[in-house]
Write a protein that holds these residues in place. Structure first.
Motif, mmCIF file in Angstrom:
data_model
loop_
_atom_site.group_PDB
_atom_site.id
_atom_site.type_symbol
_atom_site.label_atom_id
_atom_site.label_comp_id
_atom_site.label_asym_id
_atom_site.label_seq_id
_atom_site.Cartn_x
_atom_site.Cartn_y
_atom_site.Cartn_z
ATOM 1 N N TYR A 19 0.838 -1.187 0.000
ATOM 2 C CA TYR A 19 0.000 0.000 0.000
ATOM 3 C C TYR A 19 0.876 1.241 0.000
ATOM 4 C CZ TYR A 19 -4.011 -2.940 1.104
ATOM 5 O OH TYR A 19 -5.001 -3.880 1.068
ATOM 6 N N GLY A 20 0.305 2.341 -0.451
ATOM 7 C CA GLY A 20 1.029 3.595 -0.439
ATOM 8 C C GLY A 20 0.652 4.507 -1.587
ATOM 9 N N HIS A 21 0.508 3.947 -2.803
ATOM 10 C CA HIS A 21 0.090 4.732 -3.968
ATOM 11 C C HIS A 21 -0.485 3.785 -5.014
ATOM 12 C CE1 HIS A 21 4.499 3.908 -4.810
ATOM 13 N NE2 HIS A 21 3.895 3.294 -5.805
ATOM 14 N N ASP A 22 -1.172 4.369 -5.991
ATOM 15 C CA ASP A 22 -1.762 3.575 -7.063
ATOM 16 C C ASP A 22 -0.670 3.059 -8.004
ATOM 17 O OD1 ASP A 22 -4.448 5.950 -7.271
ATOM 18 O OD2 ASP A 22 -4.396 4.024 -6.199
ATOM 19 N N THR A 23 -0.951 1.920 -8.642
ATOM 20 C CA THR A 23 -0.012 1.364 -9.622
ATOM 21 C C THR A 23 0.207 2.335 -10.774
ATOM 22 O OG1 THR A 23 -0.824 -0.860 -9.083
ATOM 23 C CG2 THR A 23 0.455 -0.631 -11.113
ATOM 24 N N ASP A 24 -0.868 3.004 -11.222
ATOM 25 C CA ASP A 24 -0.758 3.942 -12.342
ATOM 26 C C ASP A 24 0.139 5.126 -12.026
ATOM 27 O OD1 ASP A 24 -2.436 2.336 -13.777
ATOM 28 O OD2 ASP A 24 -4.242 3.528 -13.394
ATOM 29 N N ASN A 25 0.329 5.443 -10.741
ATOM 30 C CA ASN A 25 1.159 6.586 -10.347
ATOM 31 C C ASN A 25 2.513 6.157 -9.780
ATOM 32 O OD1 ASN A 25 -0.888 8.470 -10.998
ATOM 33 N ND2 ASN A 25 -1.919 8.030 -9.061
ATOM 34 N N CYS A 26 2.907 4.918 -10.067
ATOM 35 C CA CYS A 26 4.165 4.394 -9.519
ATOM 36 C C CYS A 26 5.342 4.839 -10.371
ATOM 37 C CB CYS A 26 4.108 2.869 -9.438
ATOM 38 S SG CYS A 26 5.624 2.144 -8.792
ATOM 39 N N ASN A 27 6.191 5.726 -9.830
ATOM 40 C CA ASN A 27 7.362 6.208 -10.562
ATOM 41 C C ASN A 27 8.380 5.097 -10.788
ATOM 42 O OD1 ASN A 27 6.380 8.862 -10.710
ATOM 43 N ND2 ASN A 27 7.205 9.360 -8.694
ATOM 44 N N SER A 28 8.523 4.186 -9.835
ATOM 45 C CA SER A 28 9.470 3.092 -9.981
ATOM 46 C C SER A 28 9.080 2.186 -11.146
ATOM 47 C CB SER A 28 9.542 2.272 -8.696
ATOM 48 O OG SER A 28 10.011 3.059 -7.622
ATOM 49 N N LEU A 29 7.787 1.925 -11.266
ATOM 50 C CA LEU A 29 7.311 1.103 -12.372
ATOM 51 C C LEU A 29 7.562 1.795 -13.704
ATOM 52 C CD1 LEU A 29 5.802 -1.290 -13.587
ATOM 53 C CD2 LEU A 29 3.651 -0.110 -13.079
ATOM 54 N N MET A 30 7.316 3.101 -13.766
ATOM 55 C CA MET A 30 7.537 3.847 -14.990
ATOM 56 C C MET A 30 9.002 3.799 -15.409
ATOM 57 S SD MET A 30 6.203 5.543 -17.427
ATOM 58 C CE MET A 30 4.559 5.851 -16.752
ATOM 59 N N ARG A 31 9.909 3.955 -14.443
ATOM 60 C CA ARG A 31 11.351 3.890 -14.758
ATOM 61 C C ARG A 31 11.734 2.508 -15.264
ATOM 62 N NH1 ARG A 31 11.745 7.239 -10.063
ATOM 63 N NH2 ARG A 31 12.051 5.378 -8.761
ATOM 64 N N GLU A 32 11.124 1.471 -14.676
ATOM 65 C CA GLU A 32 11.413 0.089 -15.089
ATOM 66 C C GLU A 32 10.959 -0.147 -16.528
ATOM 67 O OE1 GLU A 32 12.777 -3.889 -14.357
ATOM 68 O OE2 GLU A 32 13.050 -2.000 -13.274
ATOM 69 N N ILE A 33 9.787 0.368 -16.880
ATOM 70 C CA ILE A 33 9.259 0.208 -18.235
ATOM 71 C C ILE A 33 10.144 0.911 -19.242
ATOM 72 C CG2 ILE A 33 7.345 0.799 -19.768
ATOM 73 C CD1 ILE A 33 5.474 0.394 -17.383
ATOM 74 N N ILE A 34 10.551 2.149 -18.912
ATOM 75 C CA ILE A 34 11.409 2.917 -19.823
ATOM 76 C C ILE A 34 12.745 2.208 -20.018
ATOM 77 C CG2 ILE A 34 12.696 5.074 -20.073
ATOM 78 C CD1 ILE A 34 10.366 6.482 -18.657
ATOM 79 N N THR A 35 13.300 1.666 -18.955
ATOM 80 C CA THR A 35 14.574 0.953 -19.049
ATOM 81 C C THR A 35 14.461 -0.250 -19.961
ATOM 82 O OG1 THR A 35 15.224 1.642 -16.821
ATOM 83 C CG2 THR A 35 16.352 -0.276 -17.745
ATOM 84 N N LYS A 36 13.372 -1.014 -19.840
ATOM 85 C CA LYS A 36 13.195 -2.204 -20.660
ATOM 86 C C LYS A 36 12.978 -1.845 -22.125
ATOM 87 C CE LYS A 36 11.489 -5.390 -17.135
ATOM 88 N NZ LYS A 36 12.595 -6.331 -17.322
ATOM 89 N N ILE A 37 12.254 -0.774 -22.381
ATOM 90 C CA ILE A 37 12.034 -0.344 -23.757
ATOM 91 C C ILE A 37 13.348 0.050 -24.408
ATOM 92 C CG2 ILE A 37 10.999 1.441 -25.207
ATOM 93 C CD1 ILE A 37 8.584 1.397 -23.349
#
Length: 221
Positions: A19-37
């Motif tokens: 818990y803590g924030h929504d998945t859609d607003n997760c900065n860590s997830l966004m950085r992970e996606i950009i790195t993989k792309i």
């Protein structure tokens, strides 16, 4: 995250599984996606030209073909003829009598395997190995190149290679037996590859026999 974790928060992040924030607003997830792309691990980018419509024109009955669609392509910088296109095959096959003609720099890429390929009759054939090679179809400027994962078989065949469903999917290709051709999109337009196979009735029977015995791409059971 640590400051906001806990059962008191009603916002859940699937990436952190906390818990803590929504998945859609997760900065860590966004950085992970950009790195993989950037590393080429993301989904292949869909370009507008990939949606170009493929059409087969109406032709008179006397011109309709019942032959197998057999084409040519450049595989690993080598022109290869008599490639059987099989929409029923899960495997992409390169026969050993063709693979032997390649340079050692290509043949050295072949790791041996215990994979068995089962045919429609449930009979199986042990593969020599698997190798990834670039396949080029068409001529400039209507041309595409894709990497194909071939299974190398040391069997007797009138054909040099077989393009199964995976290769056809990579190119977005559609084959038409009645039209005796294959079509697929490129950034510069639609490629039409005409079948090279025209034979006598005796030769046609060989193709029909091959259709029943060609591999279907699954491990034997």
């Amino acid at each position: 995250m640590e400051e906001h974790q806990g059962p008191q928060s009603d916002k859940w992040c699937d990436f952190h599984e906390a818990y803590g924030h929504d998945t859609d607003n997760c900065n860590s997830l966004m950085r992970e996606i950009i790195t993989k792309i950037k590393a080429g691990e993301g989904e292949r980018r869909i370009e507008q030209w990939m949606y170009a419509p493929i059409t087969f024109h109406t032709i008179p009955n006397w011109r309709l073909s019942e032959e197998a669609v057999v084409i040519s392509a450049v595989i690993a910088n080598k022109s290869v003829t008599r490639i059987y296109t099989d929409t029923g095959s899960e495997a992409d096959i390169l026969y050993m009598h063709c693979f032997r003609d390649y340079l050692f720099s290509v043949k050295d890429k072949l790791p041996y395997t215990n994979l068995k390929i089962a045919g429609i009759t449930r009979e199986s054939m042990r593969a020599v190995g698997k190798v990834k090679l670039d396949v080029t179809l068409g001529t400039h400027p209507l041309v595409r190149t894709e990497i194909v994962d071939f299974t190398v078989l040391d069997g007797i065949s009138r054909f040099n290679a077989l393009f199964g469903r995976r290769t056809l999917r990579k190119f977005g290709a559609i084959t038409s037996t009645p039209h005796a051709e294959l079509q697929f999109p490129t950034p510069n337009g639609i490629v039409v590859v005409h079948s090279e196979y025209v034979g006598s009735a005796r030769e046609r029977s060989v193709v029909y026999e091959a259709q029943e015995n060609f591999v279907r791409g699954g491990p034997s059971r």
